[in-house]
Scaffold this active site. Sequence first.
Site, PDB file in Angstrom:
ATOM      1  N   LEU A   1      -5.256   1.129  -2.924  1.00  0.00           N
ATOM      2  CA  LEU A   1      -5.529   2.374  -3.972  1.00  0.00           C
ATOM      3  C   LEU A   1      -6.352   1.819  -5.200  1.00  0.00           C
ATOM      4  O   LEU A   1      -6.096   0.569  -5.653  1.00  0.00           O
ATOM      5  CB  LEU A   1      -4.014   2.695  -4.345  1.00  0.00           C
ATOM      6  CG  LEU A   1      -4.098   3.773  -5.335  1.00  0.00           C
ATOM      7  CD1 LEU A   1      -4.628   5.132  -4.782  1.00  0.00           C
ATOM      8  CD2 LEU A   1      -2.742   4.217  -5.628  1.00  0.00           C
ATOM      9  N   ASP A   2      -7.527   2.361  -5.364  1.00  0.00           N
ATOM     10  CA  ASP A   2      -8.301   2.234  -6.837  1.00  0.00           C
ATOM     11  C   ASP A   2      -8.761   0.838  -6.718  1.00  0.00           C
ATOM     12  O   ASP A   2      -9.230   0.144  -7.671  1.00  0.00           O
ATOM     13  CB  ASP A   2      -7.279   2.156  -7.789  1.00  0.00           C
ATOM     14  CG  ASP A   2      -6.958   3.865  -8.057  1.00  0.00           C
ATOM     15  OD1 ASP A   2      -5.518   3.987  -8.578  1.00  0.00           O
ATOM     16  OD2 ASP A   2      -7.731   4.637  -7.936  1.00  0.00           O
TER      17      ASP A   2
END
Lengths: 281, 281, 281, 281
Positions: free
Chosen positions: B223-224
Amino acid sequence: MNREMVGITVVSRDRKGIVATITNFVFTRGGNIENMNQNVVQGLFGMYVEASFQNLNIDSFDADLHQIATEEELDVNIYHTSSTQKNIAVLVTKERHCLDAILDAAATDGLHGKIAIVIGTQSTLQPHAEKAGIPFFVIPERDQGKAESQILALCKQYKVDLIVLARYMRILTPNLVWRYPRRIINIHPSLLPAFPGAYAYQQAFERGTKIVGVTSHYVTENLDQGPIILQESFHVDPTDTLDSIKARGQRLEAQTLTNAVKLHLNNSLEVHWRKVHIKKE
Amino acid sequence: MNREMVGITVVSRDRKGIVATITNFVFTRGGNIENMNQNVVQGLFGMYVEASFQNLNIDSFDADLHQIATEEELDVNIYHTSSTQKNIAVLVTKERHCLDAILDAAATDGLHGKIAIVIGTQSTLQPHAEKAGIPFFVIPERDQGKAESQILALCKQYKVDLIVLARYMRILTPNLVWRYPRRIINIHPSLLPAFPGAYAYQQAFERGTKIVGVTSHYVTENLDQGPIILQESFHVDPTDTLDSIKARGQRLEAQTLTNAVKLHLNNSLEVHWRKVHIKKE
Amino acid sequence: MNREMVGITVVSRDRKGIVATITNFVFTRGGNIENMNQNVVQGLFGMYVEASFQNLNIDSFDADLHQIATEEELDVNIYHTSSTQKNIAVLVTKERHCLDAILDAAATDGLHGKIAIVIGTQSTLQPHAEKAGIPFFVIPERDQGKAESQILALCKQYKVDLIVLARYMRILTPNLVWRYPRRIINIHPSLLPAFPGAYAYQQAFERGTKIVGVTSHYVTENLDQGPIILQESFHVDPTDTLDSIKARGQRLEAQTLTNAVKLHLNNSLEVHWRKVHIKKE
Amino acid sequence: MNREMVGITVVSRDRKGIVATITNFVFTRGGNIENMNQNVVQGLFGMYVEASFQNLNIDSFDADLHQIATEEELDVNIYHTSSTQKNIAVLVTKERHCLDAILDAAATDGLHGKIAIVIGTQSTLQPHAEKAGIPFFVIPERDQGKAESQILALCKQYKVDLIVLARYMRILTPNLVWRYPRRIINIHPSLLPAFPGAYAYQQAFERGTKIVGVTSHYVTENLDQGPIILQESFHVDPTDTLDSIKARGQRLEAQTLTNAVKLHLNNSLEVHWRKVHIKKE
């Protein structure tokens, strides 16, 4: 139909085409690629290929691959898994408990391996090695890159199969870690992933944890993140101080590191991604 | 001597032999492996191979690989890079600013691609898509695995090349991410790696940062953490409130996401490991 | 009805009763407690009380509080906010750009304060200070606790009001930080909270961020976590290397640190919890 | 000369002067401040003062403080430590093992406290409470702020002294946490600080840890960071699956939470900063 496993590590400056070069070579020799990974850290490229072969002519395979390596300016190591006695290098700084435990295991013939050398960042533990009749080398070099060049040279000279970090206080760079994939075992004084880094007992004590432990693990280029082999722990007593916790922890460190090394040398460990499976005898 | 690039993604339950199967196939067809990575998350295996070929018969290559996939129970997608117009799927939830900017760019012929579908976790933005004459599909399914099956089916039906997350508020699982390597672009309302997660503006405001920004990036299973394409920022004024910061940020989000999508569709982006290089026109 | 603000810091070994002792004293002298915090790190207790008084007899207040401190074995400092010229200590290691900018500002009378001393972990920047006619002290002591005792002694001798860390490469311990609450300003070469720690430019470069920046902030006992004063940034060009990014960053560091120091000396900064508000002139 | 301990919590919108108001009141009544902390989260101010008094007239103290609270628009709670039986609220969602263990302990008179109410985010465990003759309230409200208002109202009505989170799956906001300082006990399914958050067993399993455990702790406004009361663990067997690990873990959760609650109710726990000391009987 037994297939032989070969491990190939490549380290070089980062550029295109390396993956193709190596994988093509493996395939033209009839190899099946079982596992492969690559990474780049600060412009340095590292790659590891595990391939299985049938009827491999080891000498010509190695010679041809090294030829390509020279032409392409790649630093290539080829590792053939075999059942001969393994040579071990133990890296230390100044704490003695882990080194002593491993030396004892070797002396009582409890290791399916031979401790070929002990390397220290200082000379503190030299007497321990010498008393066991094992060559001790001091590499006090502060620049870790230069220190690792010397370590790698010694490991090559003594045909080291396994590197054991016995409270060695430096952080290995990818340049060394990539050359010994799943062949470097460390002991960390906490129950990873809690308290990575250099002050594990102190941080656990400050945090007020009621269980403290140690972790033996394979080393990867990500600090304290490699596959976990064994963990052991104890409950903190109300009367424990930071010093008593360290003392209790150190006994566990020595034990747990030695057991992990034994399991590795007995070929009892199977690593799948990040998990280590201990095969029954 | 132009070599054609082919991207192969494989998703299956984790077992041995998949890497060998796929790489052997690539090599027997004369392919050079340029790039390869694999990962396992919760027992699901994902692999991506980028290979270059000369004189590739696309149809027989695809047919044969799909045949093997069926026999081996592997979920295989083959992606041939071409210069034809790209089909885009835009995923949304309820914020309108990014979708509107992309629809405007498409309407004014500013995108070298066609927005084939808009998919929403709710129907809020349906009027926006319909006004632009683009099919809108609501997938309100709470179970992300089931929702992604529906998304993947639609993307297959509409031959989607690029997925744009325009303030889509769910977290994509590896099962979807692995099938569109470097073909999913997200906009995150912070200057990554600061403030990942769902409350970026609020956290930046609480932290008292004096510069706030946005990041467009390719999506990976972490994530990210994917390669950053573009970042833009602004200084926080003494008079700014959390609401004014969000408003300023949203204008930047719309702009930055649209620009990143344009660069991707123009083939201006070159990704090497985690870094994105913007090629000059 | 003007109330005078007094700041009291207490550092001692951790034991009961300290809070009561100090707060009782403040109240018996007619003080209102406006702000108070305490913390314990590794057995060391630190407390800061901000109190407002009316008609305070400074000399007897200080004398009586120091008397209590002696009896209770507490290390107490009393800070009376005033508008007289502030004495500044600049701490450095070897990078020159921030020190030079502050020396220039002082020379052109751009600081409402006087640089009383420069302290270096090495002698590299001694010529810079001497050229400006400012005493330079080398404290090369490796043990940070001992080094800080020497720093504190010098700061006491020179009646230092503000400590400026101008690329000073050590980490201050709570023992020093607690004695100068909101009176230590640091410059960090990233846009905090991204990339805290010693390798900010390198990590930003590796991560492939497209915006790089610097942060000036007040120092607290949590590394790189104090209230942010100013931040500045620039876009990374395709042609930027790690070295060019450092060069661009260093110019910003010098500028941003100097501006933060000026704002502090002008009493333009109001800190509320973790946020810094810049008052208009 | 026995001093009585009083705990005062204040929650209000963030503004100046609150600390002075409360501390002045304490001092004018002859109180010694033993401990104090304040924090602001998203504009909400919370403060806790622990003060000791001699010869305190509880009724007039409480009445006067509440009077000031009304005038100043502060939300004030006063807690007088006493040895009477404690009233407990148990918060649950759907997992039954912890609630059952606590109900059993209460039934066999193993708790020095009375379970006054059970509150669930859903009605799943209602039969368990009713079978034990304890009122069960369902608060399914999705907005955590509104849900907590209802929880606080019930806790006030039932004169709750201790809140036990028995696999309650929501995150408490500071507004609730600040009102029960050191009076909320949670059980977390990992050996904190490892694996905080909602997927602890799954993450431990993925990470390949060889020791899995649980932690009972006091709840603070920082998720999973409060003082640790007890921890228990077990070794992962080669035959363990994620499900078997969860099953083993749940038995430990039930045991460890119940023991922590017993220790608290027996006044056996002394919290100093972040560390919990268990007093011998």
